[in-house]
Design an enzyme around this catalytic site. Sequence first.
Site, PDB file in Angstrom:
ATOM      1  N   LYS A  54       0.853  -1.181   0.000  1.00 23.80           N
ATOM      2  CA  LYS A  54       0.000   0.000   0.000  1.00 23.80           C
ATOM      3  C   LYS A  54       0.890   1.232   0.000  1.00 23.80           C
ATOM      4  O   LYS A  54       1.876   1.296   0.735  1.00 23.80           O
ATOM      5  CB  LYS A  54      -0.909   0.008   1.229  1.00 23.80           C
TER       6      LYS A  54
ATOM      7  N   SER B 257       6.706   5.311  -0.912  1.00 26.37           N
ATOM      8  CA  SER B 257       7.951   4.562  -1.116  1.00 26.37           C
ATOM      9  C   SER B 257       8.603   4.123   0.187  1.00 26.37           C
ATOM     10  O   SER B 257       9.824   3.954   0.258  1.00 26.37           O
ATOM     11  CB  SER B 257       8.940   5.385  -1.953  1.00 26.37           C
ATOM     12  N   ARG B 258       7.793   3.976   1.207  1.00 28.96           N
ATOM     13  CA  ARG B 258       8.267   3.536   2.523  1.00 28.96           C
ATOM     14  C   ARG B 258       9.214   4.519   3.210  1.00 28.96           C
ATOM     15  O   ARG B 258       9.887   4.164   4.178  1.00 28.96           O
ATOM     16  CB  ARG B 258       8.945   2.156   2.420  1.00 28.96           C
ATOM     17  N   LEU B 259       9.269   5.753   2.738  1.00 25.15           N
ATOM     18  CA  LEU B 259      10.053   6.783   3.427  1.00 25.15           C
ATOM     19  C   LEU B 259       9.166   7.464   4.470  1.00 25.15           C
ATOM     20  O   LEU B 259       8.852   8.654   4.391  1.00 25.15           O
ATOM     21  CB  LEU B 259      10.616   7.794   2.425  1.00 25.15           C
ATOM     22  N   HIS B 260       8.748   6.670   5.428  1.00 26.96           N
ATOM     23  CA  HIS B 260       7.787   7.140   6.430  1.00 26.96           C
ATOM     24  C   HIS B 260       8.393   8.206   7.333  1.00 26.96           C
ATOM     25  O   HIS B 260       9.609   8.245   7.551  1.00 26.96           O
ATOM     26  CB  HIS B 260       7.321   5.963   7.283  1.00 26.96           C
TER      27      HIS B 260
END
Length: 213
Positions: A10, A191-194
């Site tokens: 997601k 892009s999972r750069l939370h």
Amino acid sequence: MKTNIASLRKEYSLSTLDQSNVLPSPIQQFEIWLQEAIKAELPEPNAMTLATSTFEGKPSARMVLLKAVGEQGFSFFTSYESRKARQILQNPYGALVFYWAKLERQVRIEGRIVRAADAESDAYFQSRPVGSKLGAWASPQSQVVPSRKYLEELVADFREEFAEKAIVRPPNWGGYRLEPVLVEFWQGRRSRLHDRIQYRLENGAWVIERLAP
């Protein structure tokens, strides 16, 4: 066909989080996020995972409900004879996790768990529905029982006992409060750069830091 869970993904894109736009107190910041979860009409916005462990460090976790929050910490209620209560006696350090999927947010909290004052436990107990009060008296929480009928019969017995008098708080039931020393706010990003903003208690003051995702 069986779903390949490794392929489930997601993208998160609802919001951002930065050190420049959080409040100096993690409790105040948490209260803002909690109110936003309530306004979003999320199911059980006050549901949280509570992790405890034994003296040897063997962990267990379960969902409980947050019932109060303030500068002193995060409060919940349970039986003093439950598994979590027994573990708190062995090791008073625990952790909480809130996950609000619709808002793409998570909050992690670590700290020491202390027992609430009797007056606080009495006040909350009296606010509970009658059925919940009777359940607190009837349930030997975390113990093996022979059947559901056994529990229902215990509830019926206590209903009869309290038929003509107020239902007082059982002596083996009450509140606990986790006093935080670390609180992390997580906001999902693409892009999972939370975004991860951590509050760490140091010499009585909160230090605010950004963590790598």
